[in-house]
Each structure stands twice: as structure tokens, then as C-alpha cells.
Enzyme design. Sequence first.
Site, PDB file in Angstrom:
ATOM      1  N   ASP A 454       0.909  -1.069   0.002  1.00 15.47           N
ATOM      2  CA  ASP A 454      -0.091  -0.234  -0.014  1.00 15.47           C
ATOM      3  C   ASP A 454       0.966   1.205  -0.078  1.00 15.47           C
ATOM      4  O   ASP A 454       2.042   1.280   0.450  1.00 15.47           O
ATOM      5  CB  ASP A 454      -0.877   0.069   1.269  1.00 15.47           C
ATOM      6  CG  ASP A 454      -1.595  -0.967   1.205  1.00 15.47           C
ATOM      7  OD1 ASP A 454      -2.524  -1.256   0.101  1.00 15.47           O
ATOM      8  OD2 ASP A 454      -2.678  -1.352   2.088  1.00 15.47           O
ATOM      9  N   ASP A 760      -9.433  -5.870   1.940  1.00 10.42           N
ATOM     10  CA  ASP A 760      -8.258  -6.535   1.862  1.00 10.42           C
ATOM     11  C   ASP A 760      -7.891  -7.833   2.481  1.00 10.42           C
ATOM     12  O   ASP A 760      -6.956  -8.435   1.604  1.00 10.42           O
ATOM     13  CB  ASP A 760      -6.929  -5.760   2.279  1.00 10.42           C
ATOM     14  CG  ASP A 760      -7.038  -4.181   1.677  1.00 10.42           C
ATOM     15  OD1 ASP A 760      -7.044  -4.137   0.519  1.00 10.42           O
ATOM     16  OD2 ASP A 760      -6.500  -3.342   2.538  1.00 10.42           O
TER      17      ASP A 760
END
Length: 1055
Positions: A454, A760
Amino acid sequence: MESYLQEFGEVKPKGSSEETLQKWRNLCIVVKNPKRRFRFTANLSKRFEAAAMRRTNQEKLRIAVLVSKAAFQFIQGVQPSDYVVPKEVTDAGFLICADELGSIVEGHDVKKLKFHGGVSGIAEKISTSVKDGLNTESDLHTRRQEIYGINKFTESEQRGFLVFVWEALQDMTLMILGVCAFVSLVVGIAMEGWPVGAHDGLGIVASILLVVLVTATSDYRQSLQFKDLDKEKKKIAMQVTRNGYRQKMSIYDLLPGDIVHLSIGDQVPADGLFVSGFSVLIDESSLTGESEPIMVTPENPFLLSGTKVQDGSCKMMVTTVGMRTQWGKLMATLSEGGDDETPLQVKLNGVATIIGKIGLFFAVVTFAVMVQGLFSRKLAEGTHWSWNGDDAMQMLEFFAVAVTIVVVAVPEGLPLAVTLSLAFAMKKMMNDKALVRHLAACETMGSATNICSDKTGTLTTNRMTVVKSCICMNVKEVSNPNEASRLFSDLPESAKKLLLQSIFNNTGGEVVVNKAGKYELLGTPTDTALLELGLSLGGNFQAERQASKLVKVEPFNSTKKRMGVILELPEGGLRAHTKGASEIVLASCEKVINSNGEVVPLDKASLNHLKVTIEQFACEALRTLCLAYTELETGFSPENPIPVSGFTCIGIVGIKDPVRPGVKESVAICRSAGITVRMVTGDNINTAKAIARECGILTDDGIAIEGPEFREKNQEELLSLIPKLQVMARSSPLDKHTLVQHLRTTFDEVVAVTGDGTNDAPALHEADIGLAMGIAGTEVAKESADVIILDDNFSTIVTVAKWGRSVYINIQKFVQFQLTVNIVALIVNFSSACLTGSAPLTAVQLLWVNMIMDTLGALALATEPPNDDLMKRPPVGKRQNFINNVMWRNILGQSFYQFTMIWFLQAKGEAMFGLYGPDSHVILNTLIFNTFVFCQIFNEISSREMEEIDVFKGILDNYVFVAVLGFTVVFQIIIIEFLGKFASTAPLTLAQWFVTVFIGFLGMPIAAGLKMFPEFFKFDMVIHRVGCRSCKSSTVFSYRLIVYVTSFPFWQRFV
């Protein structure tokens, strides 16, 4: 060996079936001590028990839910309950007992809830406030714990040191040796009297006790390390209102009456009742087995411990805690199921099984040869019909030697060395801000070839501030309070009101007063950055929130990339506010507020101005958000979704989130280590590219792409795109999952993925190593992850990769060392028994050798800390042979040297040292034993590096290694010089000490020489792949010889 180990290779780093886990256990035939061997593996029987319990719970809860649904229809006809409050409850100051509370929530009992006055009635009966929470300063606090319990689950008790001593004594071979020692004591004392006749037996007993104590100490320390790590894994904090203010608190401190704030991705920490909130969807599959999420509302206010918030946010009043909840009972059973064993543990169990079989064969043959030698001698002397105590003692000694060969040959320490190394690594990683949830992740991380990271919070600091804005079409700097106040003074009055209304109402954050009486911003970094802007503009959070009534909230999620609220205005009417990804929100706008504060149509010129502003902000590495609103003139039903079109743009804000210090260097380290770093973010592509360039992720030949474009690619296009893909912006969780899936399957890569959101979880689960963020991550993400990065820092991920490589290589070092000892000990005793009729190493000596190579060897070599050189090598191959060519070269070369020297001493030792007389045989065997031990001590040092010649580099950094080495040398001197009667040794002269130690030391230059030996296997593989696809094996062999010969500089001039 590798082909045999394929049978053990079906266990995966995660997600292995129970059948697979059971299968490899059945393959482990030669196991000396099952209790110790399988201690740190999954307890399959407990898992089956937990599964059965879960099924029972699911059925009970499913029925309870159905009953509660049916009860809604008959709620008007409720008869008064005959519930009577127990006296001890009323004496404590409460009006409802724990069992009654538990039955209401667990049974979804709407009738009982109504009888007790609903949520507010229950709050009154347990002396709490739905607004201010518990008051812990009153006398009720202690009594509350006594009546309702605490929020902790029953855990298996920590086993004491004596339990590990008892388990170490369960070793079958040690028990047999104990029997031999007892018989030796009885026969010896009967023949030679006390104490002379007891020396042999007491020597074996003392050796067994020493082995048991050292083994138990090592195992006990490991168990303490795992206990500490388990405590760290269970540390979960939540936002709770108590004593009138909001605070972060451990879930284990919760009590009935506490008001808990839940949001997307949280796990419900206890049973409770819904107080207030919006759009709350609860996933109860972990308890009820129902995959369909449950909508929690004032009509269905029941929240069960262990379930997960799938959408929305709410306040919950805790009613039942700890072991009174079904989740508590389930967790108590699950905790005893243990962690899955790792592939390396299983593989080394295979190695131990193979060597165990070989050792058992050698032990039987050695015993048979020695017994045959005794029979032959007695037959030659004509005394084969006459047997006395000496003969019995000799037979007993032969048997003890054979059993001890099995002790040495079965390397029980191999799989346990993995556990030791993993426990050590996990403890150290904890200090480096990485919490390992699954053991296998330590190993797998050493093989990682890709990291999909990320951006926000991982590559950047996650400390966000609004530094630029474009409100009412005017771009302004707002990086400090003076600039913000100037912006506010320049804004038209109508725009000011809309801006503050949007900031303070359309947010997941809050401005609260803390214990010290100061304002504190709560929420995500994005929310707090906007709240900070609102406060700097002179806004009042509480006043704005009280001015309007919230009708509906749709929290931000990574799929929609926007958040929205519906407000009921004080003057009447409804207004929707939205904020989110600039391009997405701007696309839903039809109007804009101009510089005069007027709402005008969003024409092409205005749209282009806003798009250019967004691009300009993004190119400066700023996160951009668009704020917009719309008037709902036709009304709105809370059951309907918030509109996604017809909005009026209030403005754009640019949020600065600086790159973390050290990230660029960490990315460079990854590149040199053969690890590709890719950025996968939901941000604007220009922002992502700017940050990626700053971090060193995006190179000149790399590709940056947006999620929607990635989704449209076909299989053929993805094959050419993915290898060059370095940045994916505006990605959805599904895009991340697809990328990970392709990298793992199509490209056969080992992938580590970072994640923080609930969405996620699939990608974290799909990846070889799931890395959840400890600060920004939700509980759902953490539960799906293998490692939790406690400081959300990319540099910590690199540290995890370094430790993963260290674990793998440390185990290889230990295996190399142990196999060398195994081979030499077996061959020396076997060949000596065959040729001379006796074994030079006695049972006591072999037990000491076993301790050096098993427990002490594991402590020394499996706990080596990582060094920076590890990240200059390529990753550990996914299908690489565990015992590779380099290791076989070192093992066989060192074994050959040691065996040659020991056999030379056995053949020529007496003449070489001038040993004559009755003690010559004992002294010679002492010389052999001392030489053998010092060969292992110096080989242990050489094993610190499998390919590097400098084995002393950083040796003093590993105090465990130095301590083990020092203990081994000191105890060896004591055995030789002072324990001769028990260990069958004789004191040596200084010259003899020098020679035996020097022979051991010579093993080090030999090992260094072996490391210079060419690795022709590698060349052979390359030649066969590139140039000899259709050649015969003889041709390949000739190539191999040429490469082998030409690798030596001396020969090059002749070739």
C-alpha cells in the site's frame, strides 16, 4: 533423499488440510520421543473438538435467530416474565443477573428485552449510561466484576519446568539406556562391589540426567517465548466511552455497561446491545455459519462476541463478557488446537525419519557384529558354554552402545531446531515492530520475490495535513493557521457554512475532550486532517453536529471510494453530503459554487479548471479529495442508498502525507535482494506516480496503470503487462487480489501483500505472506494476515524478509553440522565394531556428543542473528532442495576428513603416542573421543558460513553461540580430566591435548578449502538447459567434467 522428502512436501505454508497434517505424522516411523517431537505442531484432536463445538454453536444460534425473527410477529402478546433478581445481585446494586443478560443477547430474545425495558432499561439495571458509559470511580466497579465477570477467556495453564523434564524422560532410547544403567549397577556392584562396580552405571545415569536437564531447559525457554508472543497477538484495543469521555482501551478490560464504538473491520469484543449507529452489517459466519450478513438495528439490537462489522458504524453497550459468551467457550477450545506446523518442520521430520532408519539399521548391525565377535572369541577359547558376569557386562555394554547409536542417529533436534529458530526470530522481530501470527510466515518470507505494498501509511508517514485547497474555484495554500484564517475570511458566508457542515458531519472522525480536558481528534488520518482544517477555519465540531440531525451514514470503503451522509436541516429539508476520490466525486457533480458563493452549472471551463487543479495537486504528491453536496427536495427514505449524482462541488483539498524516512533505501535493498516492490493504492495515479518515484519504486521502464484499465486486460495482455507493472492506482481490493493471484500462479512468484482494510482480507489470504498494518489495520485484516507490521513502516517489511532468510539459512547451517556428526559417529562406531569387535565411543561419550549436536548445536547455530549480506543474495528458491549441493559438499568433505583422522588414530595412535601397558586402550579411546569432540567444536564454527571463508565475522554478536562453545569446551575438559571413571576416559598430557585439539582445528582450513571447491552442478544445469536439450547423458557428463577441471586456475593453463 529429496525424492523421499516429496512425501513430506504436501504441507503448505498455510491452509493445509487436516488429512495432509495427519499423513506426515504417520510417515514418521522412527520417533524416539513423540511428546517432544510433536509438541509444537497442531493438536488435531483438539481441532476436531473445536469444529464439533462450532457446529453445535452454529445450530443453537441459528435457531435462536429464527426464533427471534418469529417473535417480532407476536411481540404484542408478550406475557410478563416471571424473572426474579437473585439476592446477591440486588445486594451488589444491580437489578439483572449475568445469566439473564446472556440469555437475552445469545438467544436474540426480543420478549425478554422488552420486558426489561429495552436497551435503556437494561442500561439502568446494570447502572450505566448509554451516553457517558460506566463510572469506575464508584463502589460498584469491583462488585460489577464479581457479578458479571471479566472479558478474558480460559487459557491452558503454563506448564512448569518439571513437566518438560518429565517429557524429556519419555524418550524411548533414554528409557532403554536407563534400564541398561540399572542392570549395569546391579551386576557391577555384585561383581566388584561399591563404588568401583557402580562407575559404568552411574556414568550412564549422569549422562541421561544431563541430557534431560539441558533438553528440558531449552524446551521450557521456547515455551515461554511462545507464551509471550501469544499474549502480544491477543492485544486488541478499542474506542470505549467510560467515565464520560472516549478513550482507547484493551478489550480485556471491558465490563458489562461499557459503551464500545464499532466501525468497519472491527471484531465485536463481547456480547452486547446496539445503542445507536448507521448501516450496521454484521458477519456472523464465525459463529452461526450463515454467510449472509445480518443488519443490526434498534429492532434487532443483538451483537455477538467474535462476529465482525462488515459495514457501518455504531455504539454498543456490553452485556456479557468472557467465558459467559459462546465465542469465549469456542476460543478456549481453539487455543488448544495449536498453530499449523511449517513446511520446514515437516521436511526436517522427514530428514530425521530417513536418518533414523539408517541409524537403526547401523545400530542393529553394530550390535550383531560385536556380539558375533564375542562369540567368535569365546568359541576360539573353547569357553562358549561358560558365561560369567564379565561376559554379561560386555553384552550389556554392546547393547548400550547400539542403543546410543540410535540416540545419536535419530536427530530429534532437527525439527525442533526449526521451532527454536522460529521462536528466536519471532521474539526478535517483535522488538523490530513485526508480530508474526503464523510460524510458517517466517520461513516463507525468506523466499519472497514480490512485495505488493500500500502507499498510505506504509510508504508514507500517515500523518496527514491539508496544505492546499480549491474552494469556490480559488486555489489557496492552507498549510498553517494564518493561511487558513485568510482563506476563511475570503469565502462567501454561504460557502463557509456548507464547507464546515460538510467537514464536521460527513466524517468518520470525532473531536472529543480527553481526560486532561483538551481537544483530541479521533478517526482515520484523512478524517483528522479535514477536522483539523475545519477547526483552523474557526469551526465548532459539537455545534455543527447538534445543529443538524444525521438521517443516514454510508461509511467510506475502498470499493466505492467515497463517503456520504444525509442531514435533516434545522430549517427543514434534507441535504446529502459526499466526499471521496476527486475524479469519482467530481464526475457526479452537475454544479459548482463559484467565487461569489453562487451555485452555477459546472460548464466545460470550470470542469477543466478543477481537473487541472486535481492533476496539479496530485503531481505534487498530494492526496486529493472532492467535497460536494446536494439538496434532496423530493424527500429520502433511510432504506435507500445515498444518491450518486446531481451534486454541487464545494471544493477540492490537497492532503500532504510525506514519504517515510528510509523507504527509498529499503526499496533499493529489496531490489538488490531480488525482490520486486510494487505499489498498489486507491489514490490518484499522478499522486501514486509521484510518491513511487520518490520511493524508488517507479523506474523509467516501469508501468503505472489504473485499476479500471487493469481490469479490462485479457490474459495475453496481462502476461506482458504484469512483469513491468510497478504502480497500480485507483485499485479496488479485487484488483489487488487478481494481481496477487496472477503473480503466484502464472508467474510462480512468492508474494507478500500489505493490507489494512476489511476488503483487503481476500488478498491477504491469497498471498503467500499477508502483512497487515498494526496501526491503520482493521481487526478483520489482522486476522487474515500472517504478520502484523506494528509501526506500519515499509522498512519493517524488509526486516521481516531479512529474518525470513536468516531462519532458513540458520536451519541449513544446523542441518549441515548435525548430519556431519551423524555420519562420522555412525561410520566410526560401525567400522570399528566390524574390524576390531568393539566401539571406540562408549554410551556415555555418545550421549555427550548427542547433546553437543542436538540441543547445544541448535542453540548455537539456529539463533544466529541476520546480517546485511543476506539481502545481497537472491531469495531462497521456492522449489530449491533444502539440503543443497553446497551443503552436501561441506558435509561429505568434512565427514571424510574427520573419519580419516579418527581411523588413523585408531590404527596408528598407540604407536604414534607411544602408548603401552594396561591403560593404553583407554587412553587411545580418550584421544579418539577428544579428537572427535573438538572436530565438532571447530566444525560448528565453520558451519556459521556455508559459502564464506570468514567464519568469525560477527561471532561476538551472538552471545548464545559463544556461551555454548565455551560451555562445551569447559565440560569436555572436565569429562576428560575429572570424570574418567564414569565416562571411561583417562587424563591426557599437554602434548596429547595439543594434538587432539590441533586435529580438530585443522578441520577449519579444510572447510575453507572446501568452500573454494567449484560448484560445477550450477554450470551443468545451465549448459543442459541452454545448449544440450536433446543430448545424451554421457555428453552432459563430459561437459560437467570440462567445467569442473577448468574452474581451477592451476589447470587453466593446460586446458
